[in-house]
Scaffold this active site. Structure first.
Site, mmCIF file in Angstrom:
data_model
loop_
_atom_site.group_PDB
_atom_site.id
_atom_site.type_symbol
_atom_site.label_atom_id
_atom_site.label_comp_id
_atom_site.label_asym_id
_atom_site.label_seq_id
_atom_site.Cartn_x
_atom_site.Cartn_y
_atom_site.Cartn_z
ATOM 1 N N MET A 168 98.568 80.375 68.383
ATOM 2 C CA MET A 168 99.496 81.412 67.906
ATOM 3 C C MET A 168 99.298 82.696 68.714
ATOM 4 S SD MET A 168 99.364 80.673 63.800
ATOM 5 C CE MET A 168 97.647 81.180 63.607
ATOM 6 N N ASP A 169 99.892 82.717 69.891
ATOM 7 C CA ASP A 169 99.680 83.821 70.828
ATOM 8 C C ASP A 169 100.873 84.781 70.817
ATOM 9 O OD1 ASP A 169 98.493 85.327 72.809
ATOM 10 O OD2 ASP A 169 99.174 84.050 74.446
ATOM 11 N N GLY A 170 100.586 86.091 70.774
ATOM 12 C CA GLY A 170 101.651 87.076 70.942
ATOM 13 C C GLY A 170 101.930 87.972 69.756
#
EC number: 2.5.1.87
Length: 290
Positions: free
Chosen positions: A41-43
Site C-alpha cells: 500500500m504505497d502512496g
C-alpha cells in the site's frame, strides 16, 4: 425531503454498482481466479500532499481503499488477502509520525473488529504478521484482540503485515527451525552423556533426517498460514518489493499501477486479474518446475 431523496438515489446507485460488479466478476470467474493477492500500500503520504490534506488523512483515505479492495477480492472469490501495512524500516521515520501512525493503526484495528464491521459481515479472519514485539503495547494488544475476535471467521483470511520485513521473517524462521531441530536431537540423547549424538553423527541417514530443509523454514514463516501469493500489487508505479514476501514471491505476477494507494479502484483489480489469466499457464508451469 432532499436528504431523503439523496439517500434513495445513493442507495440505488450502490445497488446498480454492486450488480454491475457481480456481472463482471461472474465473467472473470470463468477463468482461473487467484487464491492469494498481496498489496504493497504505497502512496498514502504523497496522496495527502497531492490533495492538500491534513496529516493522517492520507492514511485514512488509504484505509477506505483497503476496505473497498477487501470487499472486491471477497466478491471475486479470492480466499487470501495480504497487505503490507507497516515495515520495520518505518520505525526510522520521525518519532512524531510513528506515534501518529501507531494511534491511527490502533483506531483502525478496533474499527475492524466491531460487530458490524466488514470482516465480521463477510466472515473474514484477521492475522497480524511480523515482529509484533516491536509494536507499542496498545497496538500489539489491539492486534491480539482482533485475531481472537475473528478466529471464528473462516470464509477468507486477511493477513496484515506490521513491524514486518522479509529478512526479519526469514531470520525468525531459521532460528525457530534450528531450535526445533536441536530439541529433536536432544531428545535422542537419553543418557545425557552425548553417546547417542555421536552415533547419530556416524549414521548418515539419521544425520540427513535432522538437517534443516526448506520445508522446515516454510513452516516457521510468519506467512505460513497462507499459500504463496499469485499476485503482488504495488501502487504508485514502483516495481520494487521493498523487503516484502521475498521468500514467497518467486513465481507470482507483479503489477505496479501508477495510482497511489488511496486511488486504487475496481478497474485496477480487473486489469490484473485479466493479466493473471493470460499468464496463468506460464506461472503454473514455473511453479511445477521449482
Amino acid at each position: 425531503m432532499e436528504g431523503v431523496n439523496g439517500k434513495k438515489v445513493g442507495h440505488l446507485c450502490e445497488n446498480i454498482s454492486s450488480f454491475v460488479r457481480q456481472c463482471i466478476f461472474s465473467i472473470l470467474s470463468v477463468g482461473p481466479v487467484p487464491s492469494h493477492i498481496a498489496f504493497i500500500m504505497d502512496g498514502n503520504r504523497r496522496y495527502s500532499k497531492k490533495q492538500n490534506l491534513l496529516d493522517g488523512n492520507g492514511h485514512r483515505a488509504g484505509f477506505s481503499a483497503l476496505i473497498n479492495m477487501l470487499k472486491y477480492c471477497y466478491e471475486l472469490g479470492v480466499k487470501y488477502i495480504t497487505v503490507y501495512a507497516f515495515s520495520i524500516d518505518n520505525f526510522k521515520r520521525r518519532p512524531e509520525e510513528v506515534v501518529s501512525l501507531m494511534k491511527l493503526m490502533q483506531e483502525k484495528i478496533d474499527e475492524l473488529t466491531k460487530e458490524e464491521s466488514i470482516v465480521n459481515r463477510l466472515g473474514i479472519r484477521i492475522y497480524f504478521q511480523g515482529n509484533l514485539k516491536l509494536l507499542s503495547d496498545h497496538v500489539r494488544l489491539a492486534a491480539e484482540r482482533a485475531m481472537v475476535k475473528t478466529s471464528g471467521n473462516s470464509k477468507a483470511i486477511l493477513s496484515i503485515c506490521v513491524a514486518y520485513t522479509s529478512t526479519d521473517e526469514i531470520v525468525h524462521a531459521v532460528q525457530e527451525s534450528c531450535e526445533e531441530k536441536w530439541d529433536e536431537i536432544r531428545k535422542l540423547d537419553v543418557n545425557n552423556d552425548g553417546s547417542n549424538l555421536i552415533r547419530l553423527e556416524e549414521n548418515v541417514k539419521d544425520k540427513n533426517e535432522h538437517r534443516i530443509g526448506v520445508t522446515n523454514v516454510d513452516r516457521h514463516m510468519y506467512m505460513s498460514v497462507c499459500p504463496d501469493p499469485d499476485i503482488i500489487i504495488r501502487t504508485s508505479g514502483a516495481t520494487r518489493l521493498s523487503n516484502f514476501l521475498l521468500w514467497q514471491s518467486s513465481h507470482c505476477l507483479l503489477y505496479s499501477p501508477a495510482a497511489l494507494w488511496p486511488e486504487i479502484g475496481l478497474r485496477h483489480l480487473i486489469w490484473v486479474i485479466l493479466d493473471f489469466q493470460r499468464n496463468y499457464l506460464y506461472l503454473k508451469e514455473k511453479k511445477k518446475q521449482s
